[in-house]
Design an enzyme around this catalytic site. Structure first.
Site, mmCIF file in Angstrom:
data_model
loop_
_atom_site.group_PDB
_atom_site.id
_atom_site.type_symbol
_atom_site.label_atom_id
_atom_site.label_comp_id
_atom_site.label_asym_id
_atom_site.label_seq_id
_atom_site.Cartn_x
_atom_site.Cartn_y
_atom_site.Cartn_z
ATOM 1 N N SER A 175 -58.726 45.111 -28.981
ATOM 2 C CA SER A 175 -57.588 45.050 -28.624
ATOM 3 C C SER A 175 -56.752 47.216 -29.253
ATOM 4 O O SER A 175 -56.932 47.719 -28.596
ATOM 5 C CB SER A 175 -57.014 44.064 -29.397
ATOM 6 O OG SER A 175 -55.534 43.864 -29.844
ATOM 7 N N THR A 176 -55.751 47.096 -30.155
ATOM 8 C CA THR A 176 -54.920 47.789 -30.778
ATOM 9 C C THR A 176 -56.193 49.149 -31.030
ATOM 10 O O THR A 176 -56.927 48.783 -31.396
ATOM 11 C CB THR A 176 -54.324 47.357 -32.528
ATOM 12 O OG1 THR A 176 -54.079 46.674 -31.525
ATOM 13 C CG2 THR A 176 -53.145 48.672 -32.668
ATOM 14 N N HIS A 202 -57.460 43.768 -24.874
ATOM 15 C CA HIS A 202 -55.442 42.833 -24.937
ATOM 16 C C HIS A 202 -54.430 43.556 -24.442
ATOM 17 O O HIS A 202 -54.303 45.238 -25.094
ATOM 18 C CB HIS A 202 -55.636 42.255 -26.781
ATOM 19 C CG HIS A 202 -56.220 41.603 -26.905
ATOM 20 N ND1 HIS A 202 -56.318 41.119 -28.511
ATOM 21 C CD2 HIS A 202 -56.698 40.638 -26.577
ATOM 22 C CE1 HIS A 202 -56.847 40.811 -27.906
ATOM 23 N NE2 HIS A 202 -58.161 39.862 -27.010
#
Length: 355
Positions: A175-176, A202
């Site tokens: 994700s991040t 994501h």
């Protein structure tokens, strides 16, 4: 209460006003300055001492990409959140910005002038808070002695004791901070890896094609954005398209769906991991990379229950130690590794040399 100091950079006066109002409406943050292009930002930054910068990607005089590179030379510890329109040029530039050190990005819902940008307000202010916390944590770590997690060596030794089932697939979730982390991992894989690799990052709709194309252009192994009913082949990396869950079917084809988001995201890492565990059983390697939240933890448990091998990224190299931490805390992770060792371990396991 001390407020998070933010500079807003956008070539549109209207967008600067709307974005500034969104940030100033929060009790814990304030806009301390604005700029209409990258050059103006660089001229103002020393007097504004921001903790976070929101930076438009496409601007005249000096665009976001050029400004980001300049910032990373002199102000590398200030996290930068890119704001990007969903255009071919915008998505490509955004991928370059993430590789060049941007903390994360927010899509502008309706192009360069997005009157409906309030749709992404919650996401923007959340990322500002996380970026600020990460920056503070990073500075604190640099002042002390680096900590080597005790579990790392112990867990790595455990891999050598695992049974010798031949690996037939690799699944990765992030994700991040994931685009840069995945770039590090994927570009290190050989063209003849011998197994398919499935990736959930994501990322919103409209950006995953540019992400896959950029990885493909810089990797030996083939990288594609996945599509419905795409046959699974060896030596191909499949990137889940934004907005769709990606699952592996018993027919060895990729299946996409619009089922509800999990943990607030679609695609979800858990969806991929759980489906792949049913298809490949013990013949699978999973890796959970940087990201906030706990997506991937449940999937890690399922892969381990089926006898697969599970990896997670070490805190020392994570942009956000959320998803890898959640995976590790299940007690089902076999090895905790710094980012630069993830691809090495995958190659060893696939070739049979890492057990």
């Amino acid at each position: 209460m001390k407020k998070i100091r933010v500079i807003v950079v956008d070539d549109s006066a209207l967008m600067r006003k709307i974005i500034s109002d969104m940030i100033n409406s929060e009790d814990d943050m304030e806009v301390v300055d604005i700029a209409k292009n990258g050059q103006e930002l660089l001229n103002k930054i020393s007097n504004s001492t921001p903790q976070v910068i929101t930076l438009d990607v496409e601007m005249p005089i000096m665009d976001g990409m050029t400004a980001l590179k300049e910032l990373k030379r002199s102000y590398k510890n200030i996290p930068v959140i890119m704001l990007s329109s969903i255009s071919q040029k915008g998505t490509q530039l955004t991928m370059e910005c993430l590789e060049s050190g941007a903390f994360d990005f927010i899509p502008k819902p309706s192009g360069a002038i997005s009157l409906d940008i309030n749709k992404v307000k919650d996401e923007l202010v959340q990322k500002i808070r996380i970026a600020c916390d990460k920056n503070i944590t990073s500075d604190a770590i640099k002042e002390g002695k680096p900590q080597m997690p005790m579990e790392r060596t112990y867990q790595r030794n455990y891999i050598s004791k695992l049974k010798n089932d031949k690996i037939e697939s690799v699944v990765i979730g992030a994700s991040t901070g994931g685009p840069k982390a995945l770039y590090t991992v994927i570009t290190a894989l050989p063209a003849n890896l011998g197994v398919p690799v499935f990736v959930v990052q994501h990322m919103p709709v409209g950006f995953t094609k540019a992400f896959a194309d950029r990885l493909n252009a810089n990797s030996d192994i083939k990288v594609v954005e996945a599509s419905e009913n795409m046959p699974v082949e060896r030596n191909v990396v499949y990137i889940a398209p934004g907005g769709y869950h990606m699952e592996i079917g018993l027919d060895k084809k990729i299946h996409l769906n619009l089922e509800p988001a999990i943990w607030g995201v679609r695609p979800a890492v858990d969806k991929l991991f759980i489906s792949a565990s049913k298809v490949y059983g013990s013949r699978i390697v999973s890796a959970v990379l940087t990201g906030m939240g706990k997506d991937g933890a449940q999937g890690t448990v399922e892969i381990k229950k089926h006898g697969g091998i599970t990896l997670s990224e070490d805190k020392s190299t994570c942009t956000i130690y959320g998803m890898p931490k959640a995976a590790f805390e299940t007690g089902m992770v076999d090895a905790v590794l710094p980012l630069e060792e993830i691809a090495i371990q995958i190659i060893k396991l696939v070739s049979g040399g890492g057990r």
